[in-house]
Design a protein around this motif. Structure first.
Motif, PDB file in Angstrom:
ATOM      1  N   LEU A  36       0.578   8.086  -6.456  1.00  0.00           N
ATOM      2  CA  LEU A  36       0.021   8.522  -5.173  1.00  0.00           C
ATOM      3  C   LEU A  36       0.446   9.940  -4.797  1.00  0.00           C
ATOM      4  CD1 LEU A  36       0.469   5.191  -3.205  1.00  0.00           C
ATOM      5  CD2 LEU A  36      -1.683   6.204  -3.983  1.00  0.00           C
ATOM      6  N   ALA A  37       1.447  10.481  -5.484  1.00  0.00           N
ATOM      7  CA  ALA A  37       1.936  11.833  -5.181  1.00  0.00           C
ATOM      8  C   ALA A  37       1.031  12.920  -5.760  1.00  0.00           C
ATOM      9  CB  ALA A  37       3.363  12.001  -5.701  1.00  0.00           C
ATOM     10  N   TRP A  38       0.161  12.574  -6.698  1.00  0.00           N
ATOM     11  CA  TRP A  38      -0.708  13.575  -7.317  1.00  0.00           C
ATOM     12  C   TRP A  38      -1.707  14.127  -6.310  1.00  0.00           C
ATOM     13  CZ3 TRP A  38      -1.333  15.340 -12.467  1.00  0.00           C
ATOM     14  CH2 TRP A  38      -0.373  14.859 -13.354  1.00  0.00           C
ATOM     15  N   TYR A  39      -2.024  15.413  -6.468  1.00  0.00           N
ATOM     16  CA  TYR A  39      -3.045  16.042  -5.639  1.00  0.00           C
ATOM     17  C   TYR A  39      -3.963  16.840  -6.545  1.00  0.00           C
ATOM     18  CZ  TYR A  39      -5.537  18.330  -1.979  1.00  0.00           C
ATOM     19  OH  TYR A  39      -6.550  18.746  -1.151  1.00  0.00           O
ATOM     20  N   PRO A  40      -5.259  16.707  -6.432  1.00  0.00           N
ATOM     21  CA  PRO A  40      -5.968  15.817  -5.529  1.00  0.00           C
ATOM     22  C   PRO A  40      -5.701  14.365  -5.903  1.00  0.00           C
ATOM     23  CG  PRO A  40      -7.521  16.887  -7.021  1.00  0.00           C
ATOM     24  CD  PRO A  40      -6.170  17.474  -7.282  1.00  0.00           C
ATOM     25  N   PRO A  41      -5.827  13.468  -4.931  1.00  0.00           N
ATOM     26  CA  PRO A  41      -5.465  12.079  -5.184  1.00  0.00           C
ATOM     27  C   PRO A  41      -6.393  11.392  -6.182  1.00  0.00           C
ATOM     28  CG  PRO A  41      -6.443  12.308  -3.017  1.00  0.00           C
ATOM     29  CD  PRO A  41      -6.265  13.696  -3.557  1.00  0.00           C
ATOM     30  N   ALA A  42      -5.782  10.723  -7.151  1.00  0.00           N
ATOM     31  CA  ALA A  42      -6.538   9.957  -8.134  1.00  0.00           C
ATOM     32  C   ALA A  42      -6.558   8.474  -7.769  1.00  0.00           C
ATOM     33  CB  ALA A  42      -5.931  10.141  -9.519  1.00  0.00           C
ATOM     34  N   PHE A  43      -5.598   8.055  -6.934  1.00  0.00           N
ATOM     35  CA  PHE A  43      -5.500   6.656  -6.516  1.00  0.00           C
ATOM     36  C   PHE A  43      -5.258   6.582  -5.021  1.00  0.00           C
ATOM     37  CE2 PHE A  43      -4.354   6.459 -10.982  1.00  0.00           C
ATOM     38  CZ  PHE A  43      -5.065   5.354 -11.418  1.00  0.00           C
ATOM     39  N   THR A  44      -5.610   5.430  -4.457  1.00  0.00           N
ATOM     40  CA  THR A  44      -5.365   5.165  -3.054  1.00  0.00           C
ATOM     41  C   THR A  44      -4.988   3.694  -2.906  1.00  0.00           C
ATOM     42  OG1 THR A  44      -6.315   5.211  -0.830  1.00  0.00           O
ATOM     43  CG2 THR A  44      -7.810   4.683  -2.622  1.00  0.00           C
ATOM     44  N   ILE A  45      -4.347   3.355  -1.804  1.00  0.00           N
ATOM     45  CA  ILE A  45      -4.036   1.953  -1.538  1.00  0.00           C
ATOM     46  C   ILE A  45      -5.128   1.313  -0.678  1.00  0.00           C
ATOM     47  CG2 ILE A  45      -1.549   2.167  -1.815  1.00  0.00           C
ATOM     48  CD1 ILE A  45      -1.336   2.310   1.259  1.00  0.00           C
ATOM     49  N   ASP A  46      -6.070   2.125  -0.194  1.00  0.00           N
ATOM     50  CA  ASP A  46      -7.160   1.624   0.638  1.00  0.00           C
ATOM     51  C   ASP A  46      -8.314   1.164  -0.246  1.00  0.00           C
ATOM     52  OD1 ASP A  46      -5.788   2.329   3.000  1.00  0.00           O
ATOM     53  OD2 ASP A  46      -6.501   4.391   2.797  1.00  0.00           O
ATOM     54  N   PRO A  47      -8.790  -0.070  -0.053  1.00  0.00           N
ATOM     55  CA  PRO A  47      -9.922  -0.517  -0.861  1.00  0.00           C
ATOM     56  C   PRO A  47     -11.169   0.289  -0.538  1.00  0.00           C
ATOM     57  CG  PRO A  47      -9.374  -2.156   0.805  1.00  0.00           C
ATOM     58  CD  PRO A  47      -8.342  -1.066   0.894  1.00  0.00           C
ATOM     59  N   PRO A  48     -12.054   0.448  -1.515  1.00  0.00           N
ATOM     60  CA  PRO A  48     -13.292   1.183  -1.240  1.00  0.00           C
ATOM     61  C   PRO A  48     -14.129   0.425  -0.220  1.00  0.00           C
ATOM     62  CG  PRO A  48     -13.381   0.142  -3.396  1.00  0.00           C
ATOM     63  CD  PRO A  48     -11.997  -0.068  -2.861  1.00  0.00           C
ATOM     64  N   ASP A  49     -15.010   1.145   0.456  1.00  0.00           N
ATOM     65  CA  ASP A  49     -15.911   0.503   1.417  1.00  0.00           C
ATOM     66  C   ASP A  49     -16.751  -0.539   0.697  1.00  0.00           C
ATOM     67  OD1 ASP A  49     -14.995   2.105   3.464  1.00  0.00           O
ATOM     68  OD2 ASP A  49     -16.528   3.632   3.129  1.00  0.00           O
ATOM     69  N   ALA A  50     -16.999  -1.634   1.354  1.00  0.00           N
ATOM     70  CA  ALA A  50     -17.829  -2.689   0.779  1.00  0.00           C
ATOM     71  C   ALA A  50     -19.261  -2.178   0.646  1.00  0.00           C
ATOM     72  CB  ALA A  50     -17.785  -3.923   1.653  1.00  0.00           C
ATOM     73  N   PRO A  51     -19.923  -2.496  -0.448  1.00  0.00           N
ATOM     74  CA  PRO A  51     -21.312  -2.057  -0.588  1.00  0.00           C
ATOM     75  C   PRO A  51     -22.192  -2.734   0.455  1.00  0.00           C
ATOM     76  CG  PRO A  51     -20.704  -3.537  -2.370  1.00  0.00           C
ATOM     77  CD  PRO A  51     -19.457  -3.263  -1.574  1.00  0.00           C
ATOM     78  N   ALA A  52     -23.233  -2.052   0.836  1.00  0.00           N
ATOM     79  CA  ALA A  52     -24.166  -2.605   1.815  1.00  0.00           C
ATOM     80  C   ALA A  52     -24.878  -3.807   1.213  1.00  0.00           C
ATOM     81  CB  ALA A  52     -25.176  -1.548   2.217  1.00  0.00           C
TER      82      ALA A  52
END
Length: 63
Positions: A36-52
């Motif tokens: 998570l320290a990398w910039y630009p971020p390659a990973f996140t702890i937030d799940p992607p938005d659910a598809p419509a």
């Protein structure tokens, strides 16, 4: 033996880290901090938005 704590990471799709697959993964908190320290971020702890949800083909058109 106690279960190890893990952090679930999601790839951002905007960047990558050489040698690290850009896939969802469970890692130790220490490894999560490194990724998570990398910039630009390659990973996140937030799940992607659910598809419509797709509209069923037999649904009446809105007017």
């Amino acid at each position: 033996m106690p279960k190890r704590e893990t952090v679930h990471l999601y790839p951002t799709g905007y960047a990558w880290i050489p040698g690290v697959p850009a896939v969802e993964c469970d890692v130790t908190p220490e490894r999560a901090a490194e990724l998570l320290a990398w910039y630009p971020p390659a990973f996140t702890i937030d799940p992607p938005d659910a598809p419509a949800e797709p509209t069923p083909p037999d649904a009446p058109a809105e007017t």
